[in-house]
Design a protein around this motif. Structure first.
Motif, PDB file in Angstrom:
ATOM      1  N   GLY A 213       0.819  -1.205   0.000  1.00  0.00           N
ATOM      2  CA  GLY A 213       0.000   0.000   0.000  1.00  0.00           C
ATOM      3  C   GLY A 213       0.853   1.256   0.000  1.00  0.00           C
ATOM      4  N   GLU A 214       0.865   1.937   1.129  1.00  0.00           N
ATOM      5  CA  GLU A 214       1.581   3.212   1.219  1.00  0.00           C
ATOM      6  C   GLU A 214       3.043   3.085   0.779  1.00  0.00           C
ATOM      7  N   THR A 215       3.719   2.028   1.250  1.00  0.00           N
ATOM      8  CA  THR A 215       5.150   1.902   0.934  1.00  0.00           C
ATOM      9  C   THR A 215       5.366   1.546  -0.536  1.00  0.00           C
ATOM     10  N   LEU A 216       4.412   0.832  -1.109  1.00  0.00           N
ATOM     11  CA  LEU A 216       4.481   0.535  -2.552  1.00  0.00           C
ATOM     12  C   LEU A 216       4.459   1.848  -3.339  1.00  0.00           C
ATOM     13  N   VAL A 217       3.537   2.735  -2.977  1.00  0.00           N
ATOM     14  CA  VAL A 217       3.429   4.030  -3.674  1.00  0.00           C
ATOM     15  C   VAL A 217       4.707   4.852  -3.434  1.00  0.00           C
ATOM     16  N   LYS A 218       5.194   4.805  -2.180  1.00  0.00           N
ATOM     17  CA  LYS A 218       6.433   5.539  -1.872  1.00  0.00           C
ATOM     18  C   LYS A 218       7.589   5.088  -2.762  1.00  0.00           C
ATOM     19  N   SER A 219       7.715   3.771  -2.948  1.00  0.00           N
ATOM     20  CA  SER A 219       8.870   3.286  -3.711  1.00  0.00           C
ATOM     21  C   SER A 219       8.703   3.576  -5.200  1.00  0.00           C
ATOM     22  N   ALA A 220       7.458   3.875  -5.636  1.00  0.00           N
ATOM     23  CA  ALA A 220       7.269   4.307  -7.030  1.00  0.00           C
ATOM     24  C   ALA A 220       7.528   5.806  -7.173  1.00  0.00           C
ATOM     25  N   LEU A 221       7.191   6.584  -6.127  1.00  0.00           N
ATOM     26  CA  LEU A 221       7.311   8.049  -6.233  1.00  0.00           C
ATOM     27  C   LEU A 221       8.702   8.593  -5.906  1.00  0.00           C
ATOM     28  N   THR A 222       9.422   7.938  -5.010  1.00  0.00           N
ATOM     29  CA  THR A 222      10.730   8.505  -4.623  1.00  0.00           C
ATOM     30  C   THR A 222      11.692   8.641  -5.810  1.00  0.00           C
ATOM     31  N   PRO A 223      11.754   7.672  -6.748  1.00  0.00           N
ATOM     32  CA  PRO A 223      12.655   7.883  -7.898  1.00  0.00           C
ATOM     33  C   PRO A 223      12.226   9.083  -8.740  1.00  0.00           C
ATOM     34  N   MET A 224      10.920   9.373  -8.794  1.00  0.00           N
ATOM     35  CA  MET A 224      10.463  10.529  -9.582  1.00  0.00           C
ATOM     36  C   MET A 224      11.066  11.823  -9.027  1.00  0.00           C
ATOM     37  N   PHE A 225      10.990  12.003  -7.712  1.00  0.00           N
ATOM     38  CA  PHE A 225      11.582  13.207  -7.120  1.00  0.00           C
ATOM     39  C   PHE A 225      13.088  13.240  -7.373  1.00  0.00           C
ATOM     40  N   ALA A 267      14.598   6.593   3.589  1.00  0.00           N
ATOM     41  CA  ALA A 267      16.007   6.805   3.954  1.00  0.00           C
ATOM     42  C   ALA A 267      16.901   6.236   2.859  1.00  0.00           C
ATOM     43  N   ALA A 268      16.542   5.042   2.340  1.00  0.00           N
ATOM     44  CA  ALA A 268      17.386   4.412   1.326  1.00  0.00           C
ATOM     45  C   ALA A 268      17.328   5.188   0.012  1.00  0.00           C
ATOM     46  N   ALA A 269      16.153   5.725  -0.355  1.00  0.00           N
ATOM     47  CA  ALA A 269      16.002   6.346  -1.674  1.00  0.00           C
ATOM     48  C   ALA A 269      16.421   7.809  -1.694  1.00  0.00           C
ATOM     49  N   LEU A 270      16.180   8.523  -0.601  1.00  0.00           N
ATOM     50  CA  LEU A 270      16.385   9.976  -0.630  1.00  0.00           C
ATOM     51  C   LEU A 270      17.418  10.464   0.381  1.00  0.00           C
ATOM     52  N   GLY A 271      18.010   9.541   1.138  1.00  0.00           N
ATOM     53  CA  GLY A 271      18.991   9.946   2.138  1.00  0.00           C
ATOM     54  C   GLY A 271      18.316  10.318   3.446  1.00  0.00           C
ATOM     55  N   GLY A 272      19.141  10.679   4.426  1.00  0.00           N
ATOM     56  CA  GLY A 272      18.600  10.872   5.776  1.00  0.00           C
ATOM     57  C   GLY A 272      18.085  12.273   6.061  1.00  0.00           C
ATOM     58  N   GLY A 360      14.198   1.827  -5.883  1.00  0.00           N
ATOM     59  CA  GLY A 360      13.068   2.295  -6.687  1.00  0.00           C
ATOM     60  C   GLY A 360      12.288   1.112  -7.256  1.00  0.00           C
ATOM     61  N   LEU A 361      10.961   1.261  -7.349  1.00  0.00           N
ATOM     62  CA  LEU A 361      10.105   0.143  -7.770  1.00  0.00           C
ATOM     63  C   LEU A 361      10.422  -0.325  -9.197  1.00  0.00           C
ATOM     64  N   ALA A 362      10.641   0.627 -10.121  1.00  0.00           N
ATOM     65  CA  ALA A 362      10.883   0.244 -11.523  1.00  0.00           C
ATOM     66  C   ALA A 362      12.190  -0.548 -11.653  1.00  0.00           C
ATOM     67  N   GLU A 363      13.215  -0.079 -10.942  1.00  0.00           N
ATOM     68  CA  GLU A 363      14.503  -0.801 -10.983  1.00  0.00           C
ATOM     69  C   GLU A 363      14.354  -2.189 -10.368  1.00  0.00           C
ATOM     70  N   GLN A 364      13.582  -2.254  -9.289  1.00  0.00           N
ATOM     71  CA  GLN A 364      13.375  -3.553  -8.628  1.00  0.00           C
ATOM     72  C   GLN A 364      12.627  -4.513  -9.561  1.00  0.00           C
ATOM     73  N   PHE A 365      11.657  -3.983 -10.307  1.00  0.00           N
ATOM     74  CA  PHE A 365      10.905  -4.850 -11.221  1.00  0.00           C
ATOM     75  C   PHE A 365      11.825  -5.355 -12.337  1.00  0.00           C
TER      76      PHE A 365
END
Ligand SMILES: NC(=O)c1ccc[n+]([C@@H]2O[C@H](COP(=O)([O-])OP(=O)(O)OC[C@H]3O[C@@H](n4cnc5c(N)ncnc54)[C@H](O)[C@@H]3O)[C@@H](O)[C@H]2O)c1
Length: 375
Positions: A213-225, A267-272, A360-365
């Motif tokens: 749910g929420e974390t799935l959306v997060k992992s799709a959106l963080t690479p966009m930013f 933290a992993a996608a955007l740093g601390g 990032g979700l796309a890279e993971q896929f």
């Protein structure tokens, strides 16, 4: 084609019941396998076991029969009422394969090992994949016996149990020769001693805490930013959920496990540097549904401040069940190809993946499909 068993820890829970009922509904053609990633064309050449061929059993500390649990899920709108009659026999067959679980540390794992091995023999299975879908536990208290298999075995031989239940199940799975998946944020397999055991037994494992749910959306959106060079300043998430999971997470000690795994993606996608506010609240009236509201602030060109908000309203078990099926199929694939230790390409499914993986979700896929095709 290997005959695969799926041994569910938490076998009478909402997710497990939805897995058994849903698999039966797909098998008899009453429902399509919507949400099953392994049904996508990218996996067509992987010779995965058929969904309808999976055989279920498991451990639970609850005694409510699966048919009763399924009726309640149908009343709650999770299972369509029209499939209930058609899946009753499959629910009863899985129910007959559920054995009493262990509720606390301090147990001898021998019975758990024998339960899993007995299931494999009785049902003539080539492989059993163990999936932990039990209630989340509080984080384990670190102790020296977790650090090495020799120290762990030594403590067990002296009658000292040092493993929380989720880790006892992982230990039992490996001793029974089974791959193990941790669908929850519990400690489970994430102890050096258990990693050593998996490698010694040449078995694969995967986890932790499925993202649905929420974390799935997060992992799709963080690479966009990140890819648009926009600077995220804060990410606040409010999660309201009912069901057994919501009731379990109402305990702050248990919620600490979930909050830790949910916060890792950012933290992993955007740093601390990103300010994170994360809440989980139990709202019994929401039943099996969950609402996540996220509010994100970010800087654009010249430091101009902007915000993004999203609301996710999901039926947790309907989101989770197809992923359990995917993971069982993919773990049998990993096993058949001799993979041992953490299966990092399965990071696509998890909030807090074991092994080295992109966030990032796309890279993971991409990593998942490449691995599935090659291995
Ligand atoms: N639904 C989702 O989208 C999702 C996503 C990621 C993780 N999870 C995790 O999956 C797990 C299951 O979720 P659910 O909604 O089915 O919860 P649930 O409360 O409906 O079911 C949990 C089951 O685990 C059993 N259980 C508790 N302690 C046990 C033990 N020591 N041994 C064996 N069984 C035990 C309970 O009796 C119950 O039947 C939770 O840990 C949840 O955090 C769910």
């Amino acid at each position: 084609m290997m005959k695969i068993g799926v041994w569910l820890i938490g076998a009478r829970g909402s997710i497990a019941t939805t897995v058994v009922a849903g698999t039966a509904a797909v098998k008899c053609g009453l429902s399509a396998a919507v949400g099953c990633v392994t049904e996508l064309p990218s996996f067509a050449d992987c010779a995965l076991p058929g969904i309808g061929d999976l055989v279920f059993g498991g451990h639970d500390i609850a005694t409510t029969p699966l048919t009763k649990r399924a009726e309640r899920l149908a009343e709650g709108g999770v299972l369509p009422a029209r499939i209930l009659d058609a899946v009753l026999d499959d629910l009863a067959a899985a129910d007959a394969e559920i054995r009493p679980g262990v509720a606390a540390a301090g147990h001898d794992p021998a019975t758990l090992v024998a339960d899993i091995a007995g299931f494999r023999e009785r049902r003539g299975l080539d492989l059993v994949v163990v999936v932990n879908a039990a209630s989340t536990e509080p984080p384990a208290v670190p102790c020296p016996e977790h650090a090495s298999l020799a120290a762990l075995e030594n403590a067990m031989a002296r009658g000292r149990s040092v493993l929380p239940p989720s880790s006892l199940y992982a230990y039992a799975a490996f001793r029974a020769g089974c791959p193990y998946v941790d669908f929850t944020p519990s400690t489970g397999v994430r102890l050096p001693a258990l990693d050593q055991l998996a490698r010694a037994e040449r078995l694969p494992y995967a986890g932790s805490d499925a993202k649905t749910g929420e974390t799935l959306v997060k992992s799709a959106l963080t690479p966009m930013f990140a890819q648009r060079a926009l600077r995220v300043r804060s990410w606040s998430g409010i999660n309201l959920l009912g069901g057994g999971d919501g009731a379990t997470l109402a305990d702050p000690a248990t919620a600490a496990s979930k909050l830790a795994s949910k916060s890792r993606v950012l933290a992993a996608a955007l740093g601390g540097d990103v300010e994170q506010v994360l809440h989980i609240d139990h709202v019994a009236d929401m039943g099996e549904w969950k609402t996540a509201w996220d509010h994100i602030t970010f800087d654009g060109f010249l430091g101009v401040r902007m915000a993004l908000q999203f609301t996710w309203q999901g039926c947790d078990s309907a989101l989770a069940a197809p992923l359990v099926i995917d993971l069982a199929r993919l773990m049998s694939h990993a096993y058949a190809r001799g993979h041992c230790g953490p299966v990092a390409p399965l990071a696509f499914f998890f909030k807090d993946p074991v092994g080295e993986a992109a966030c990032g979700l796309a890279e993971q896929f991409a990593a998942l499909t490449q691995w599935a095709a090659q291995s």
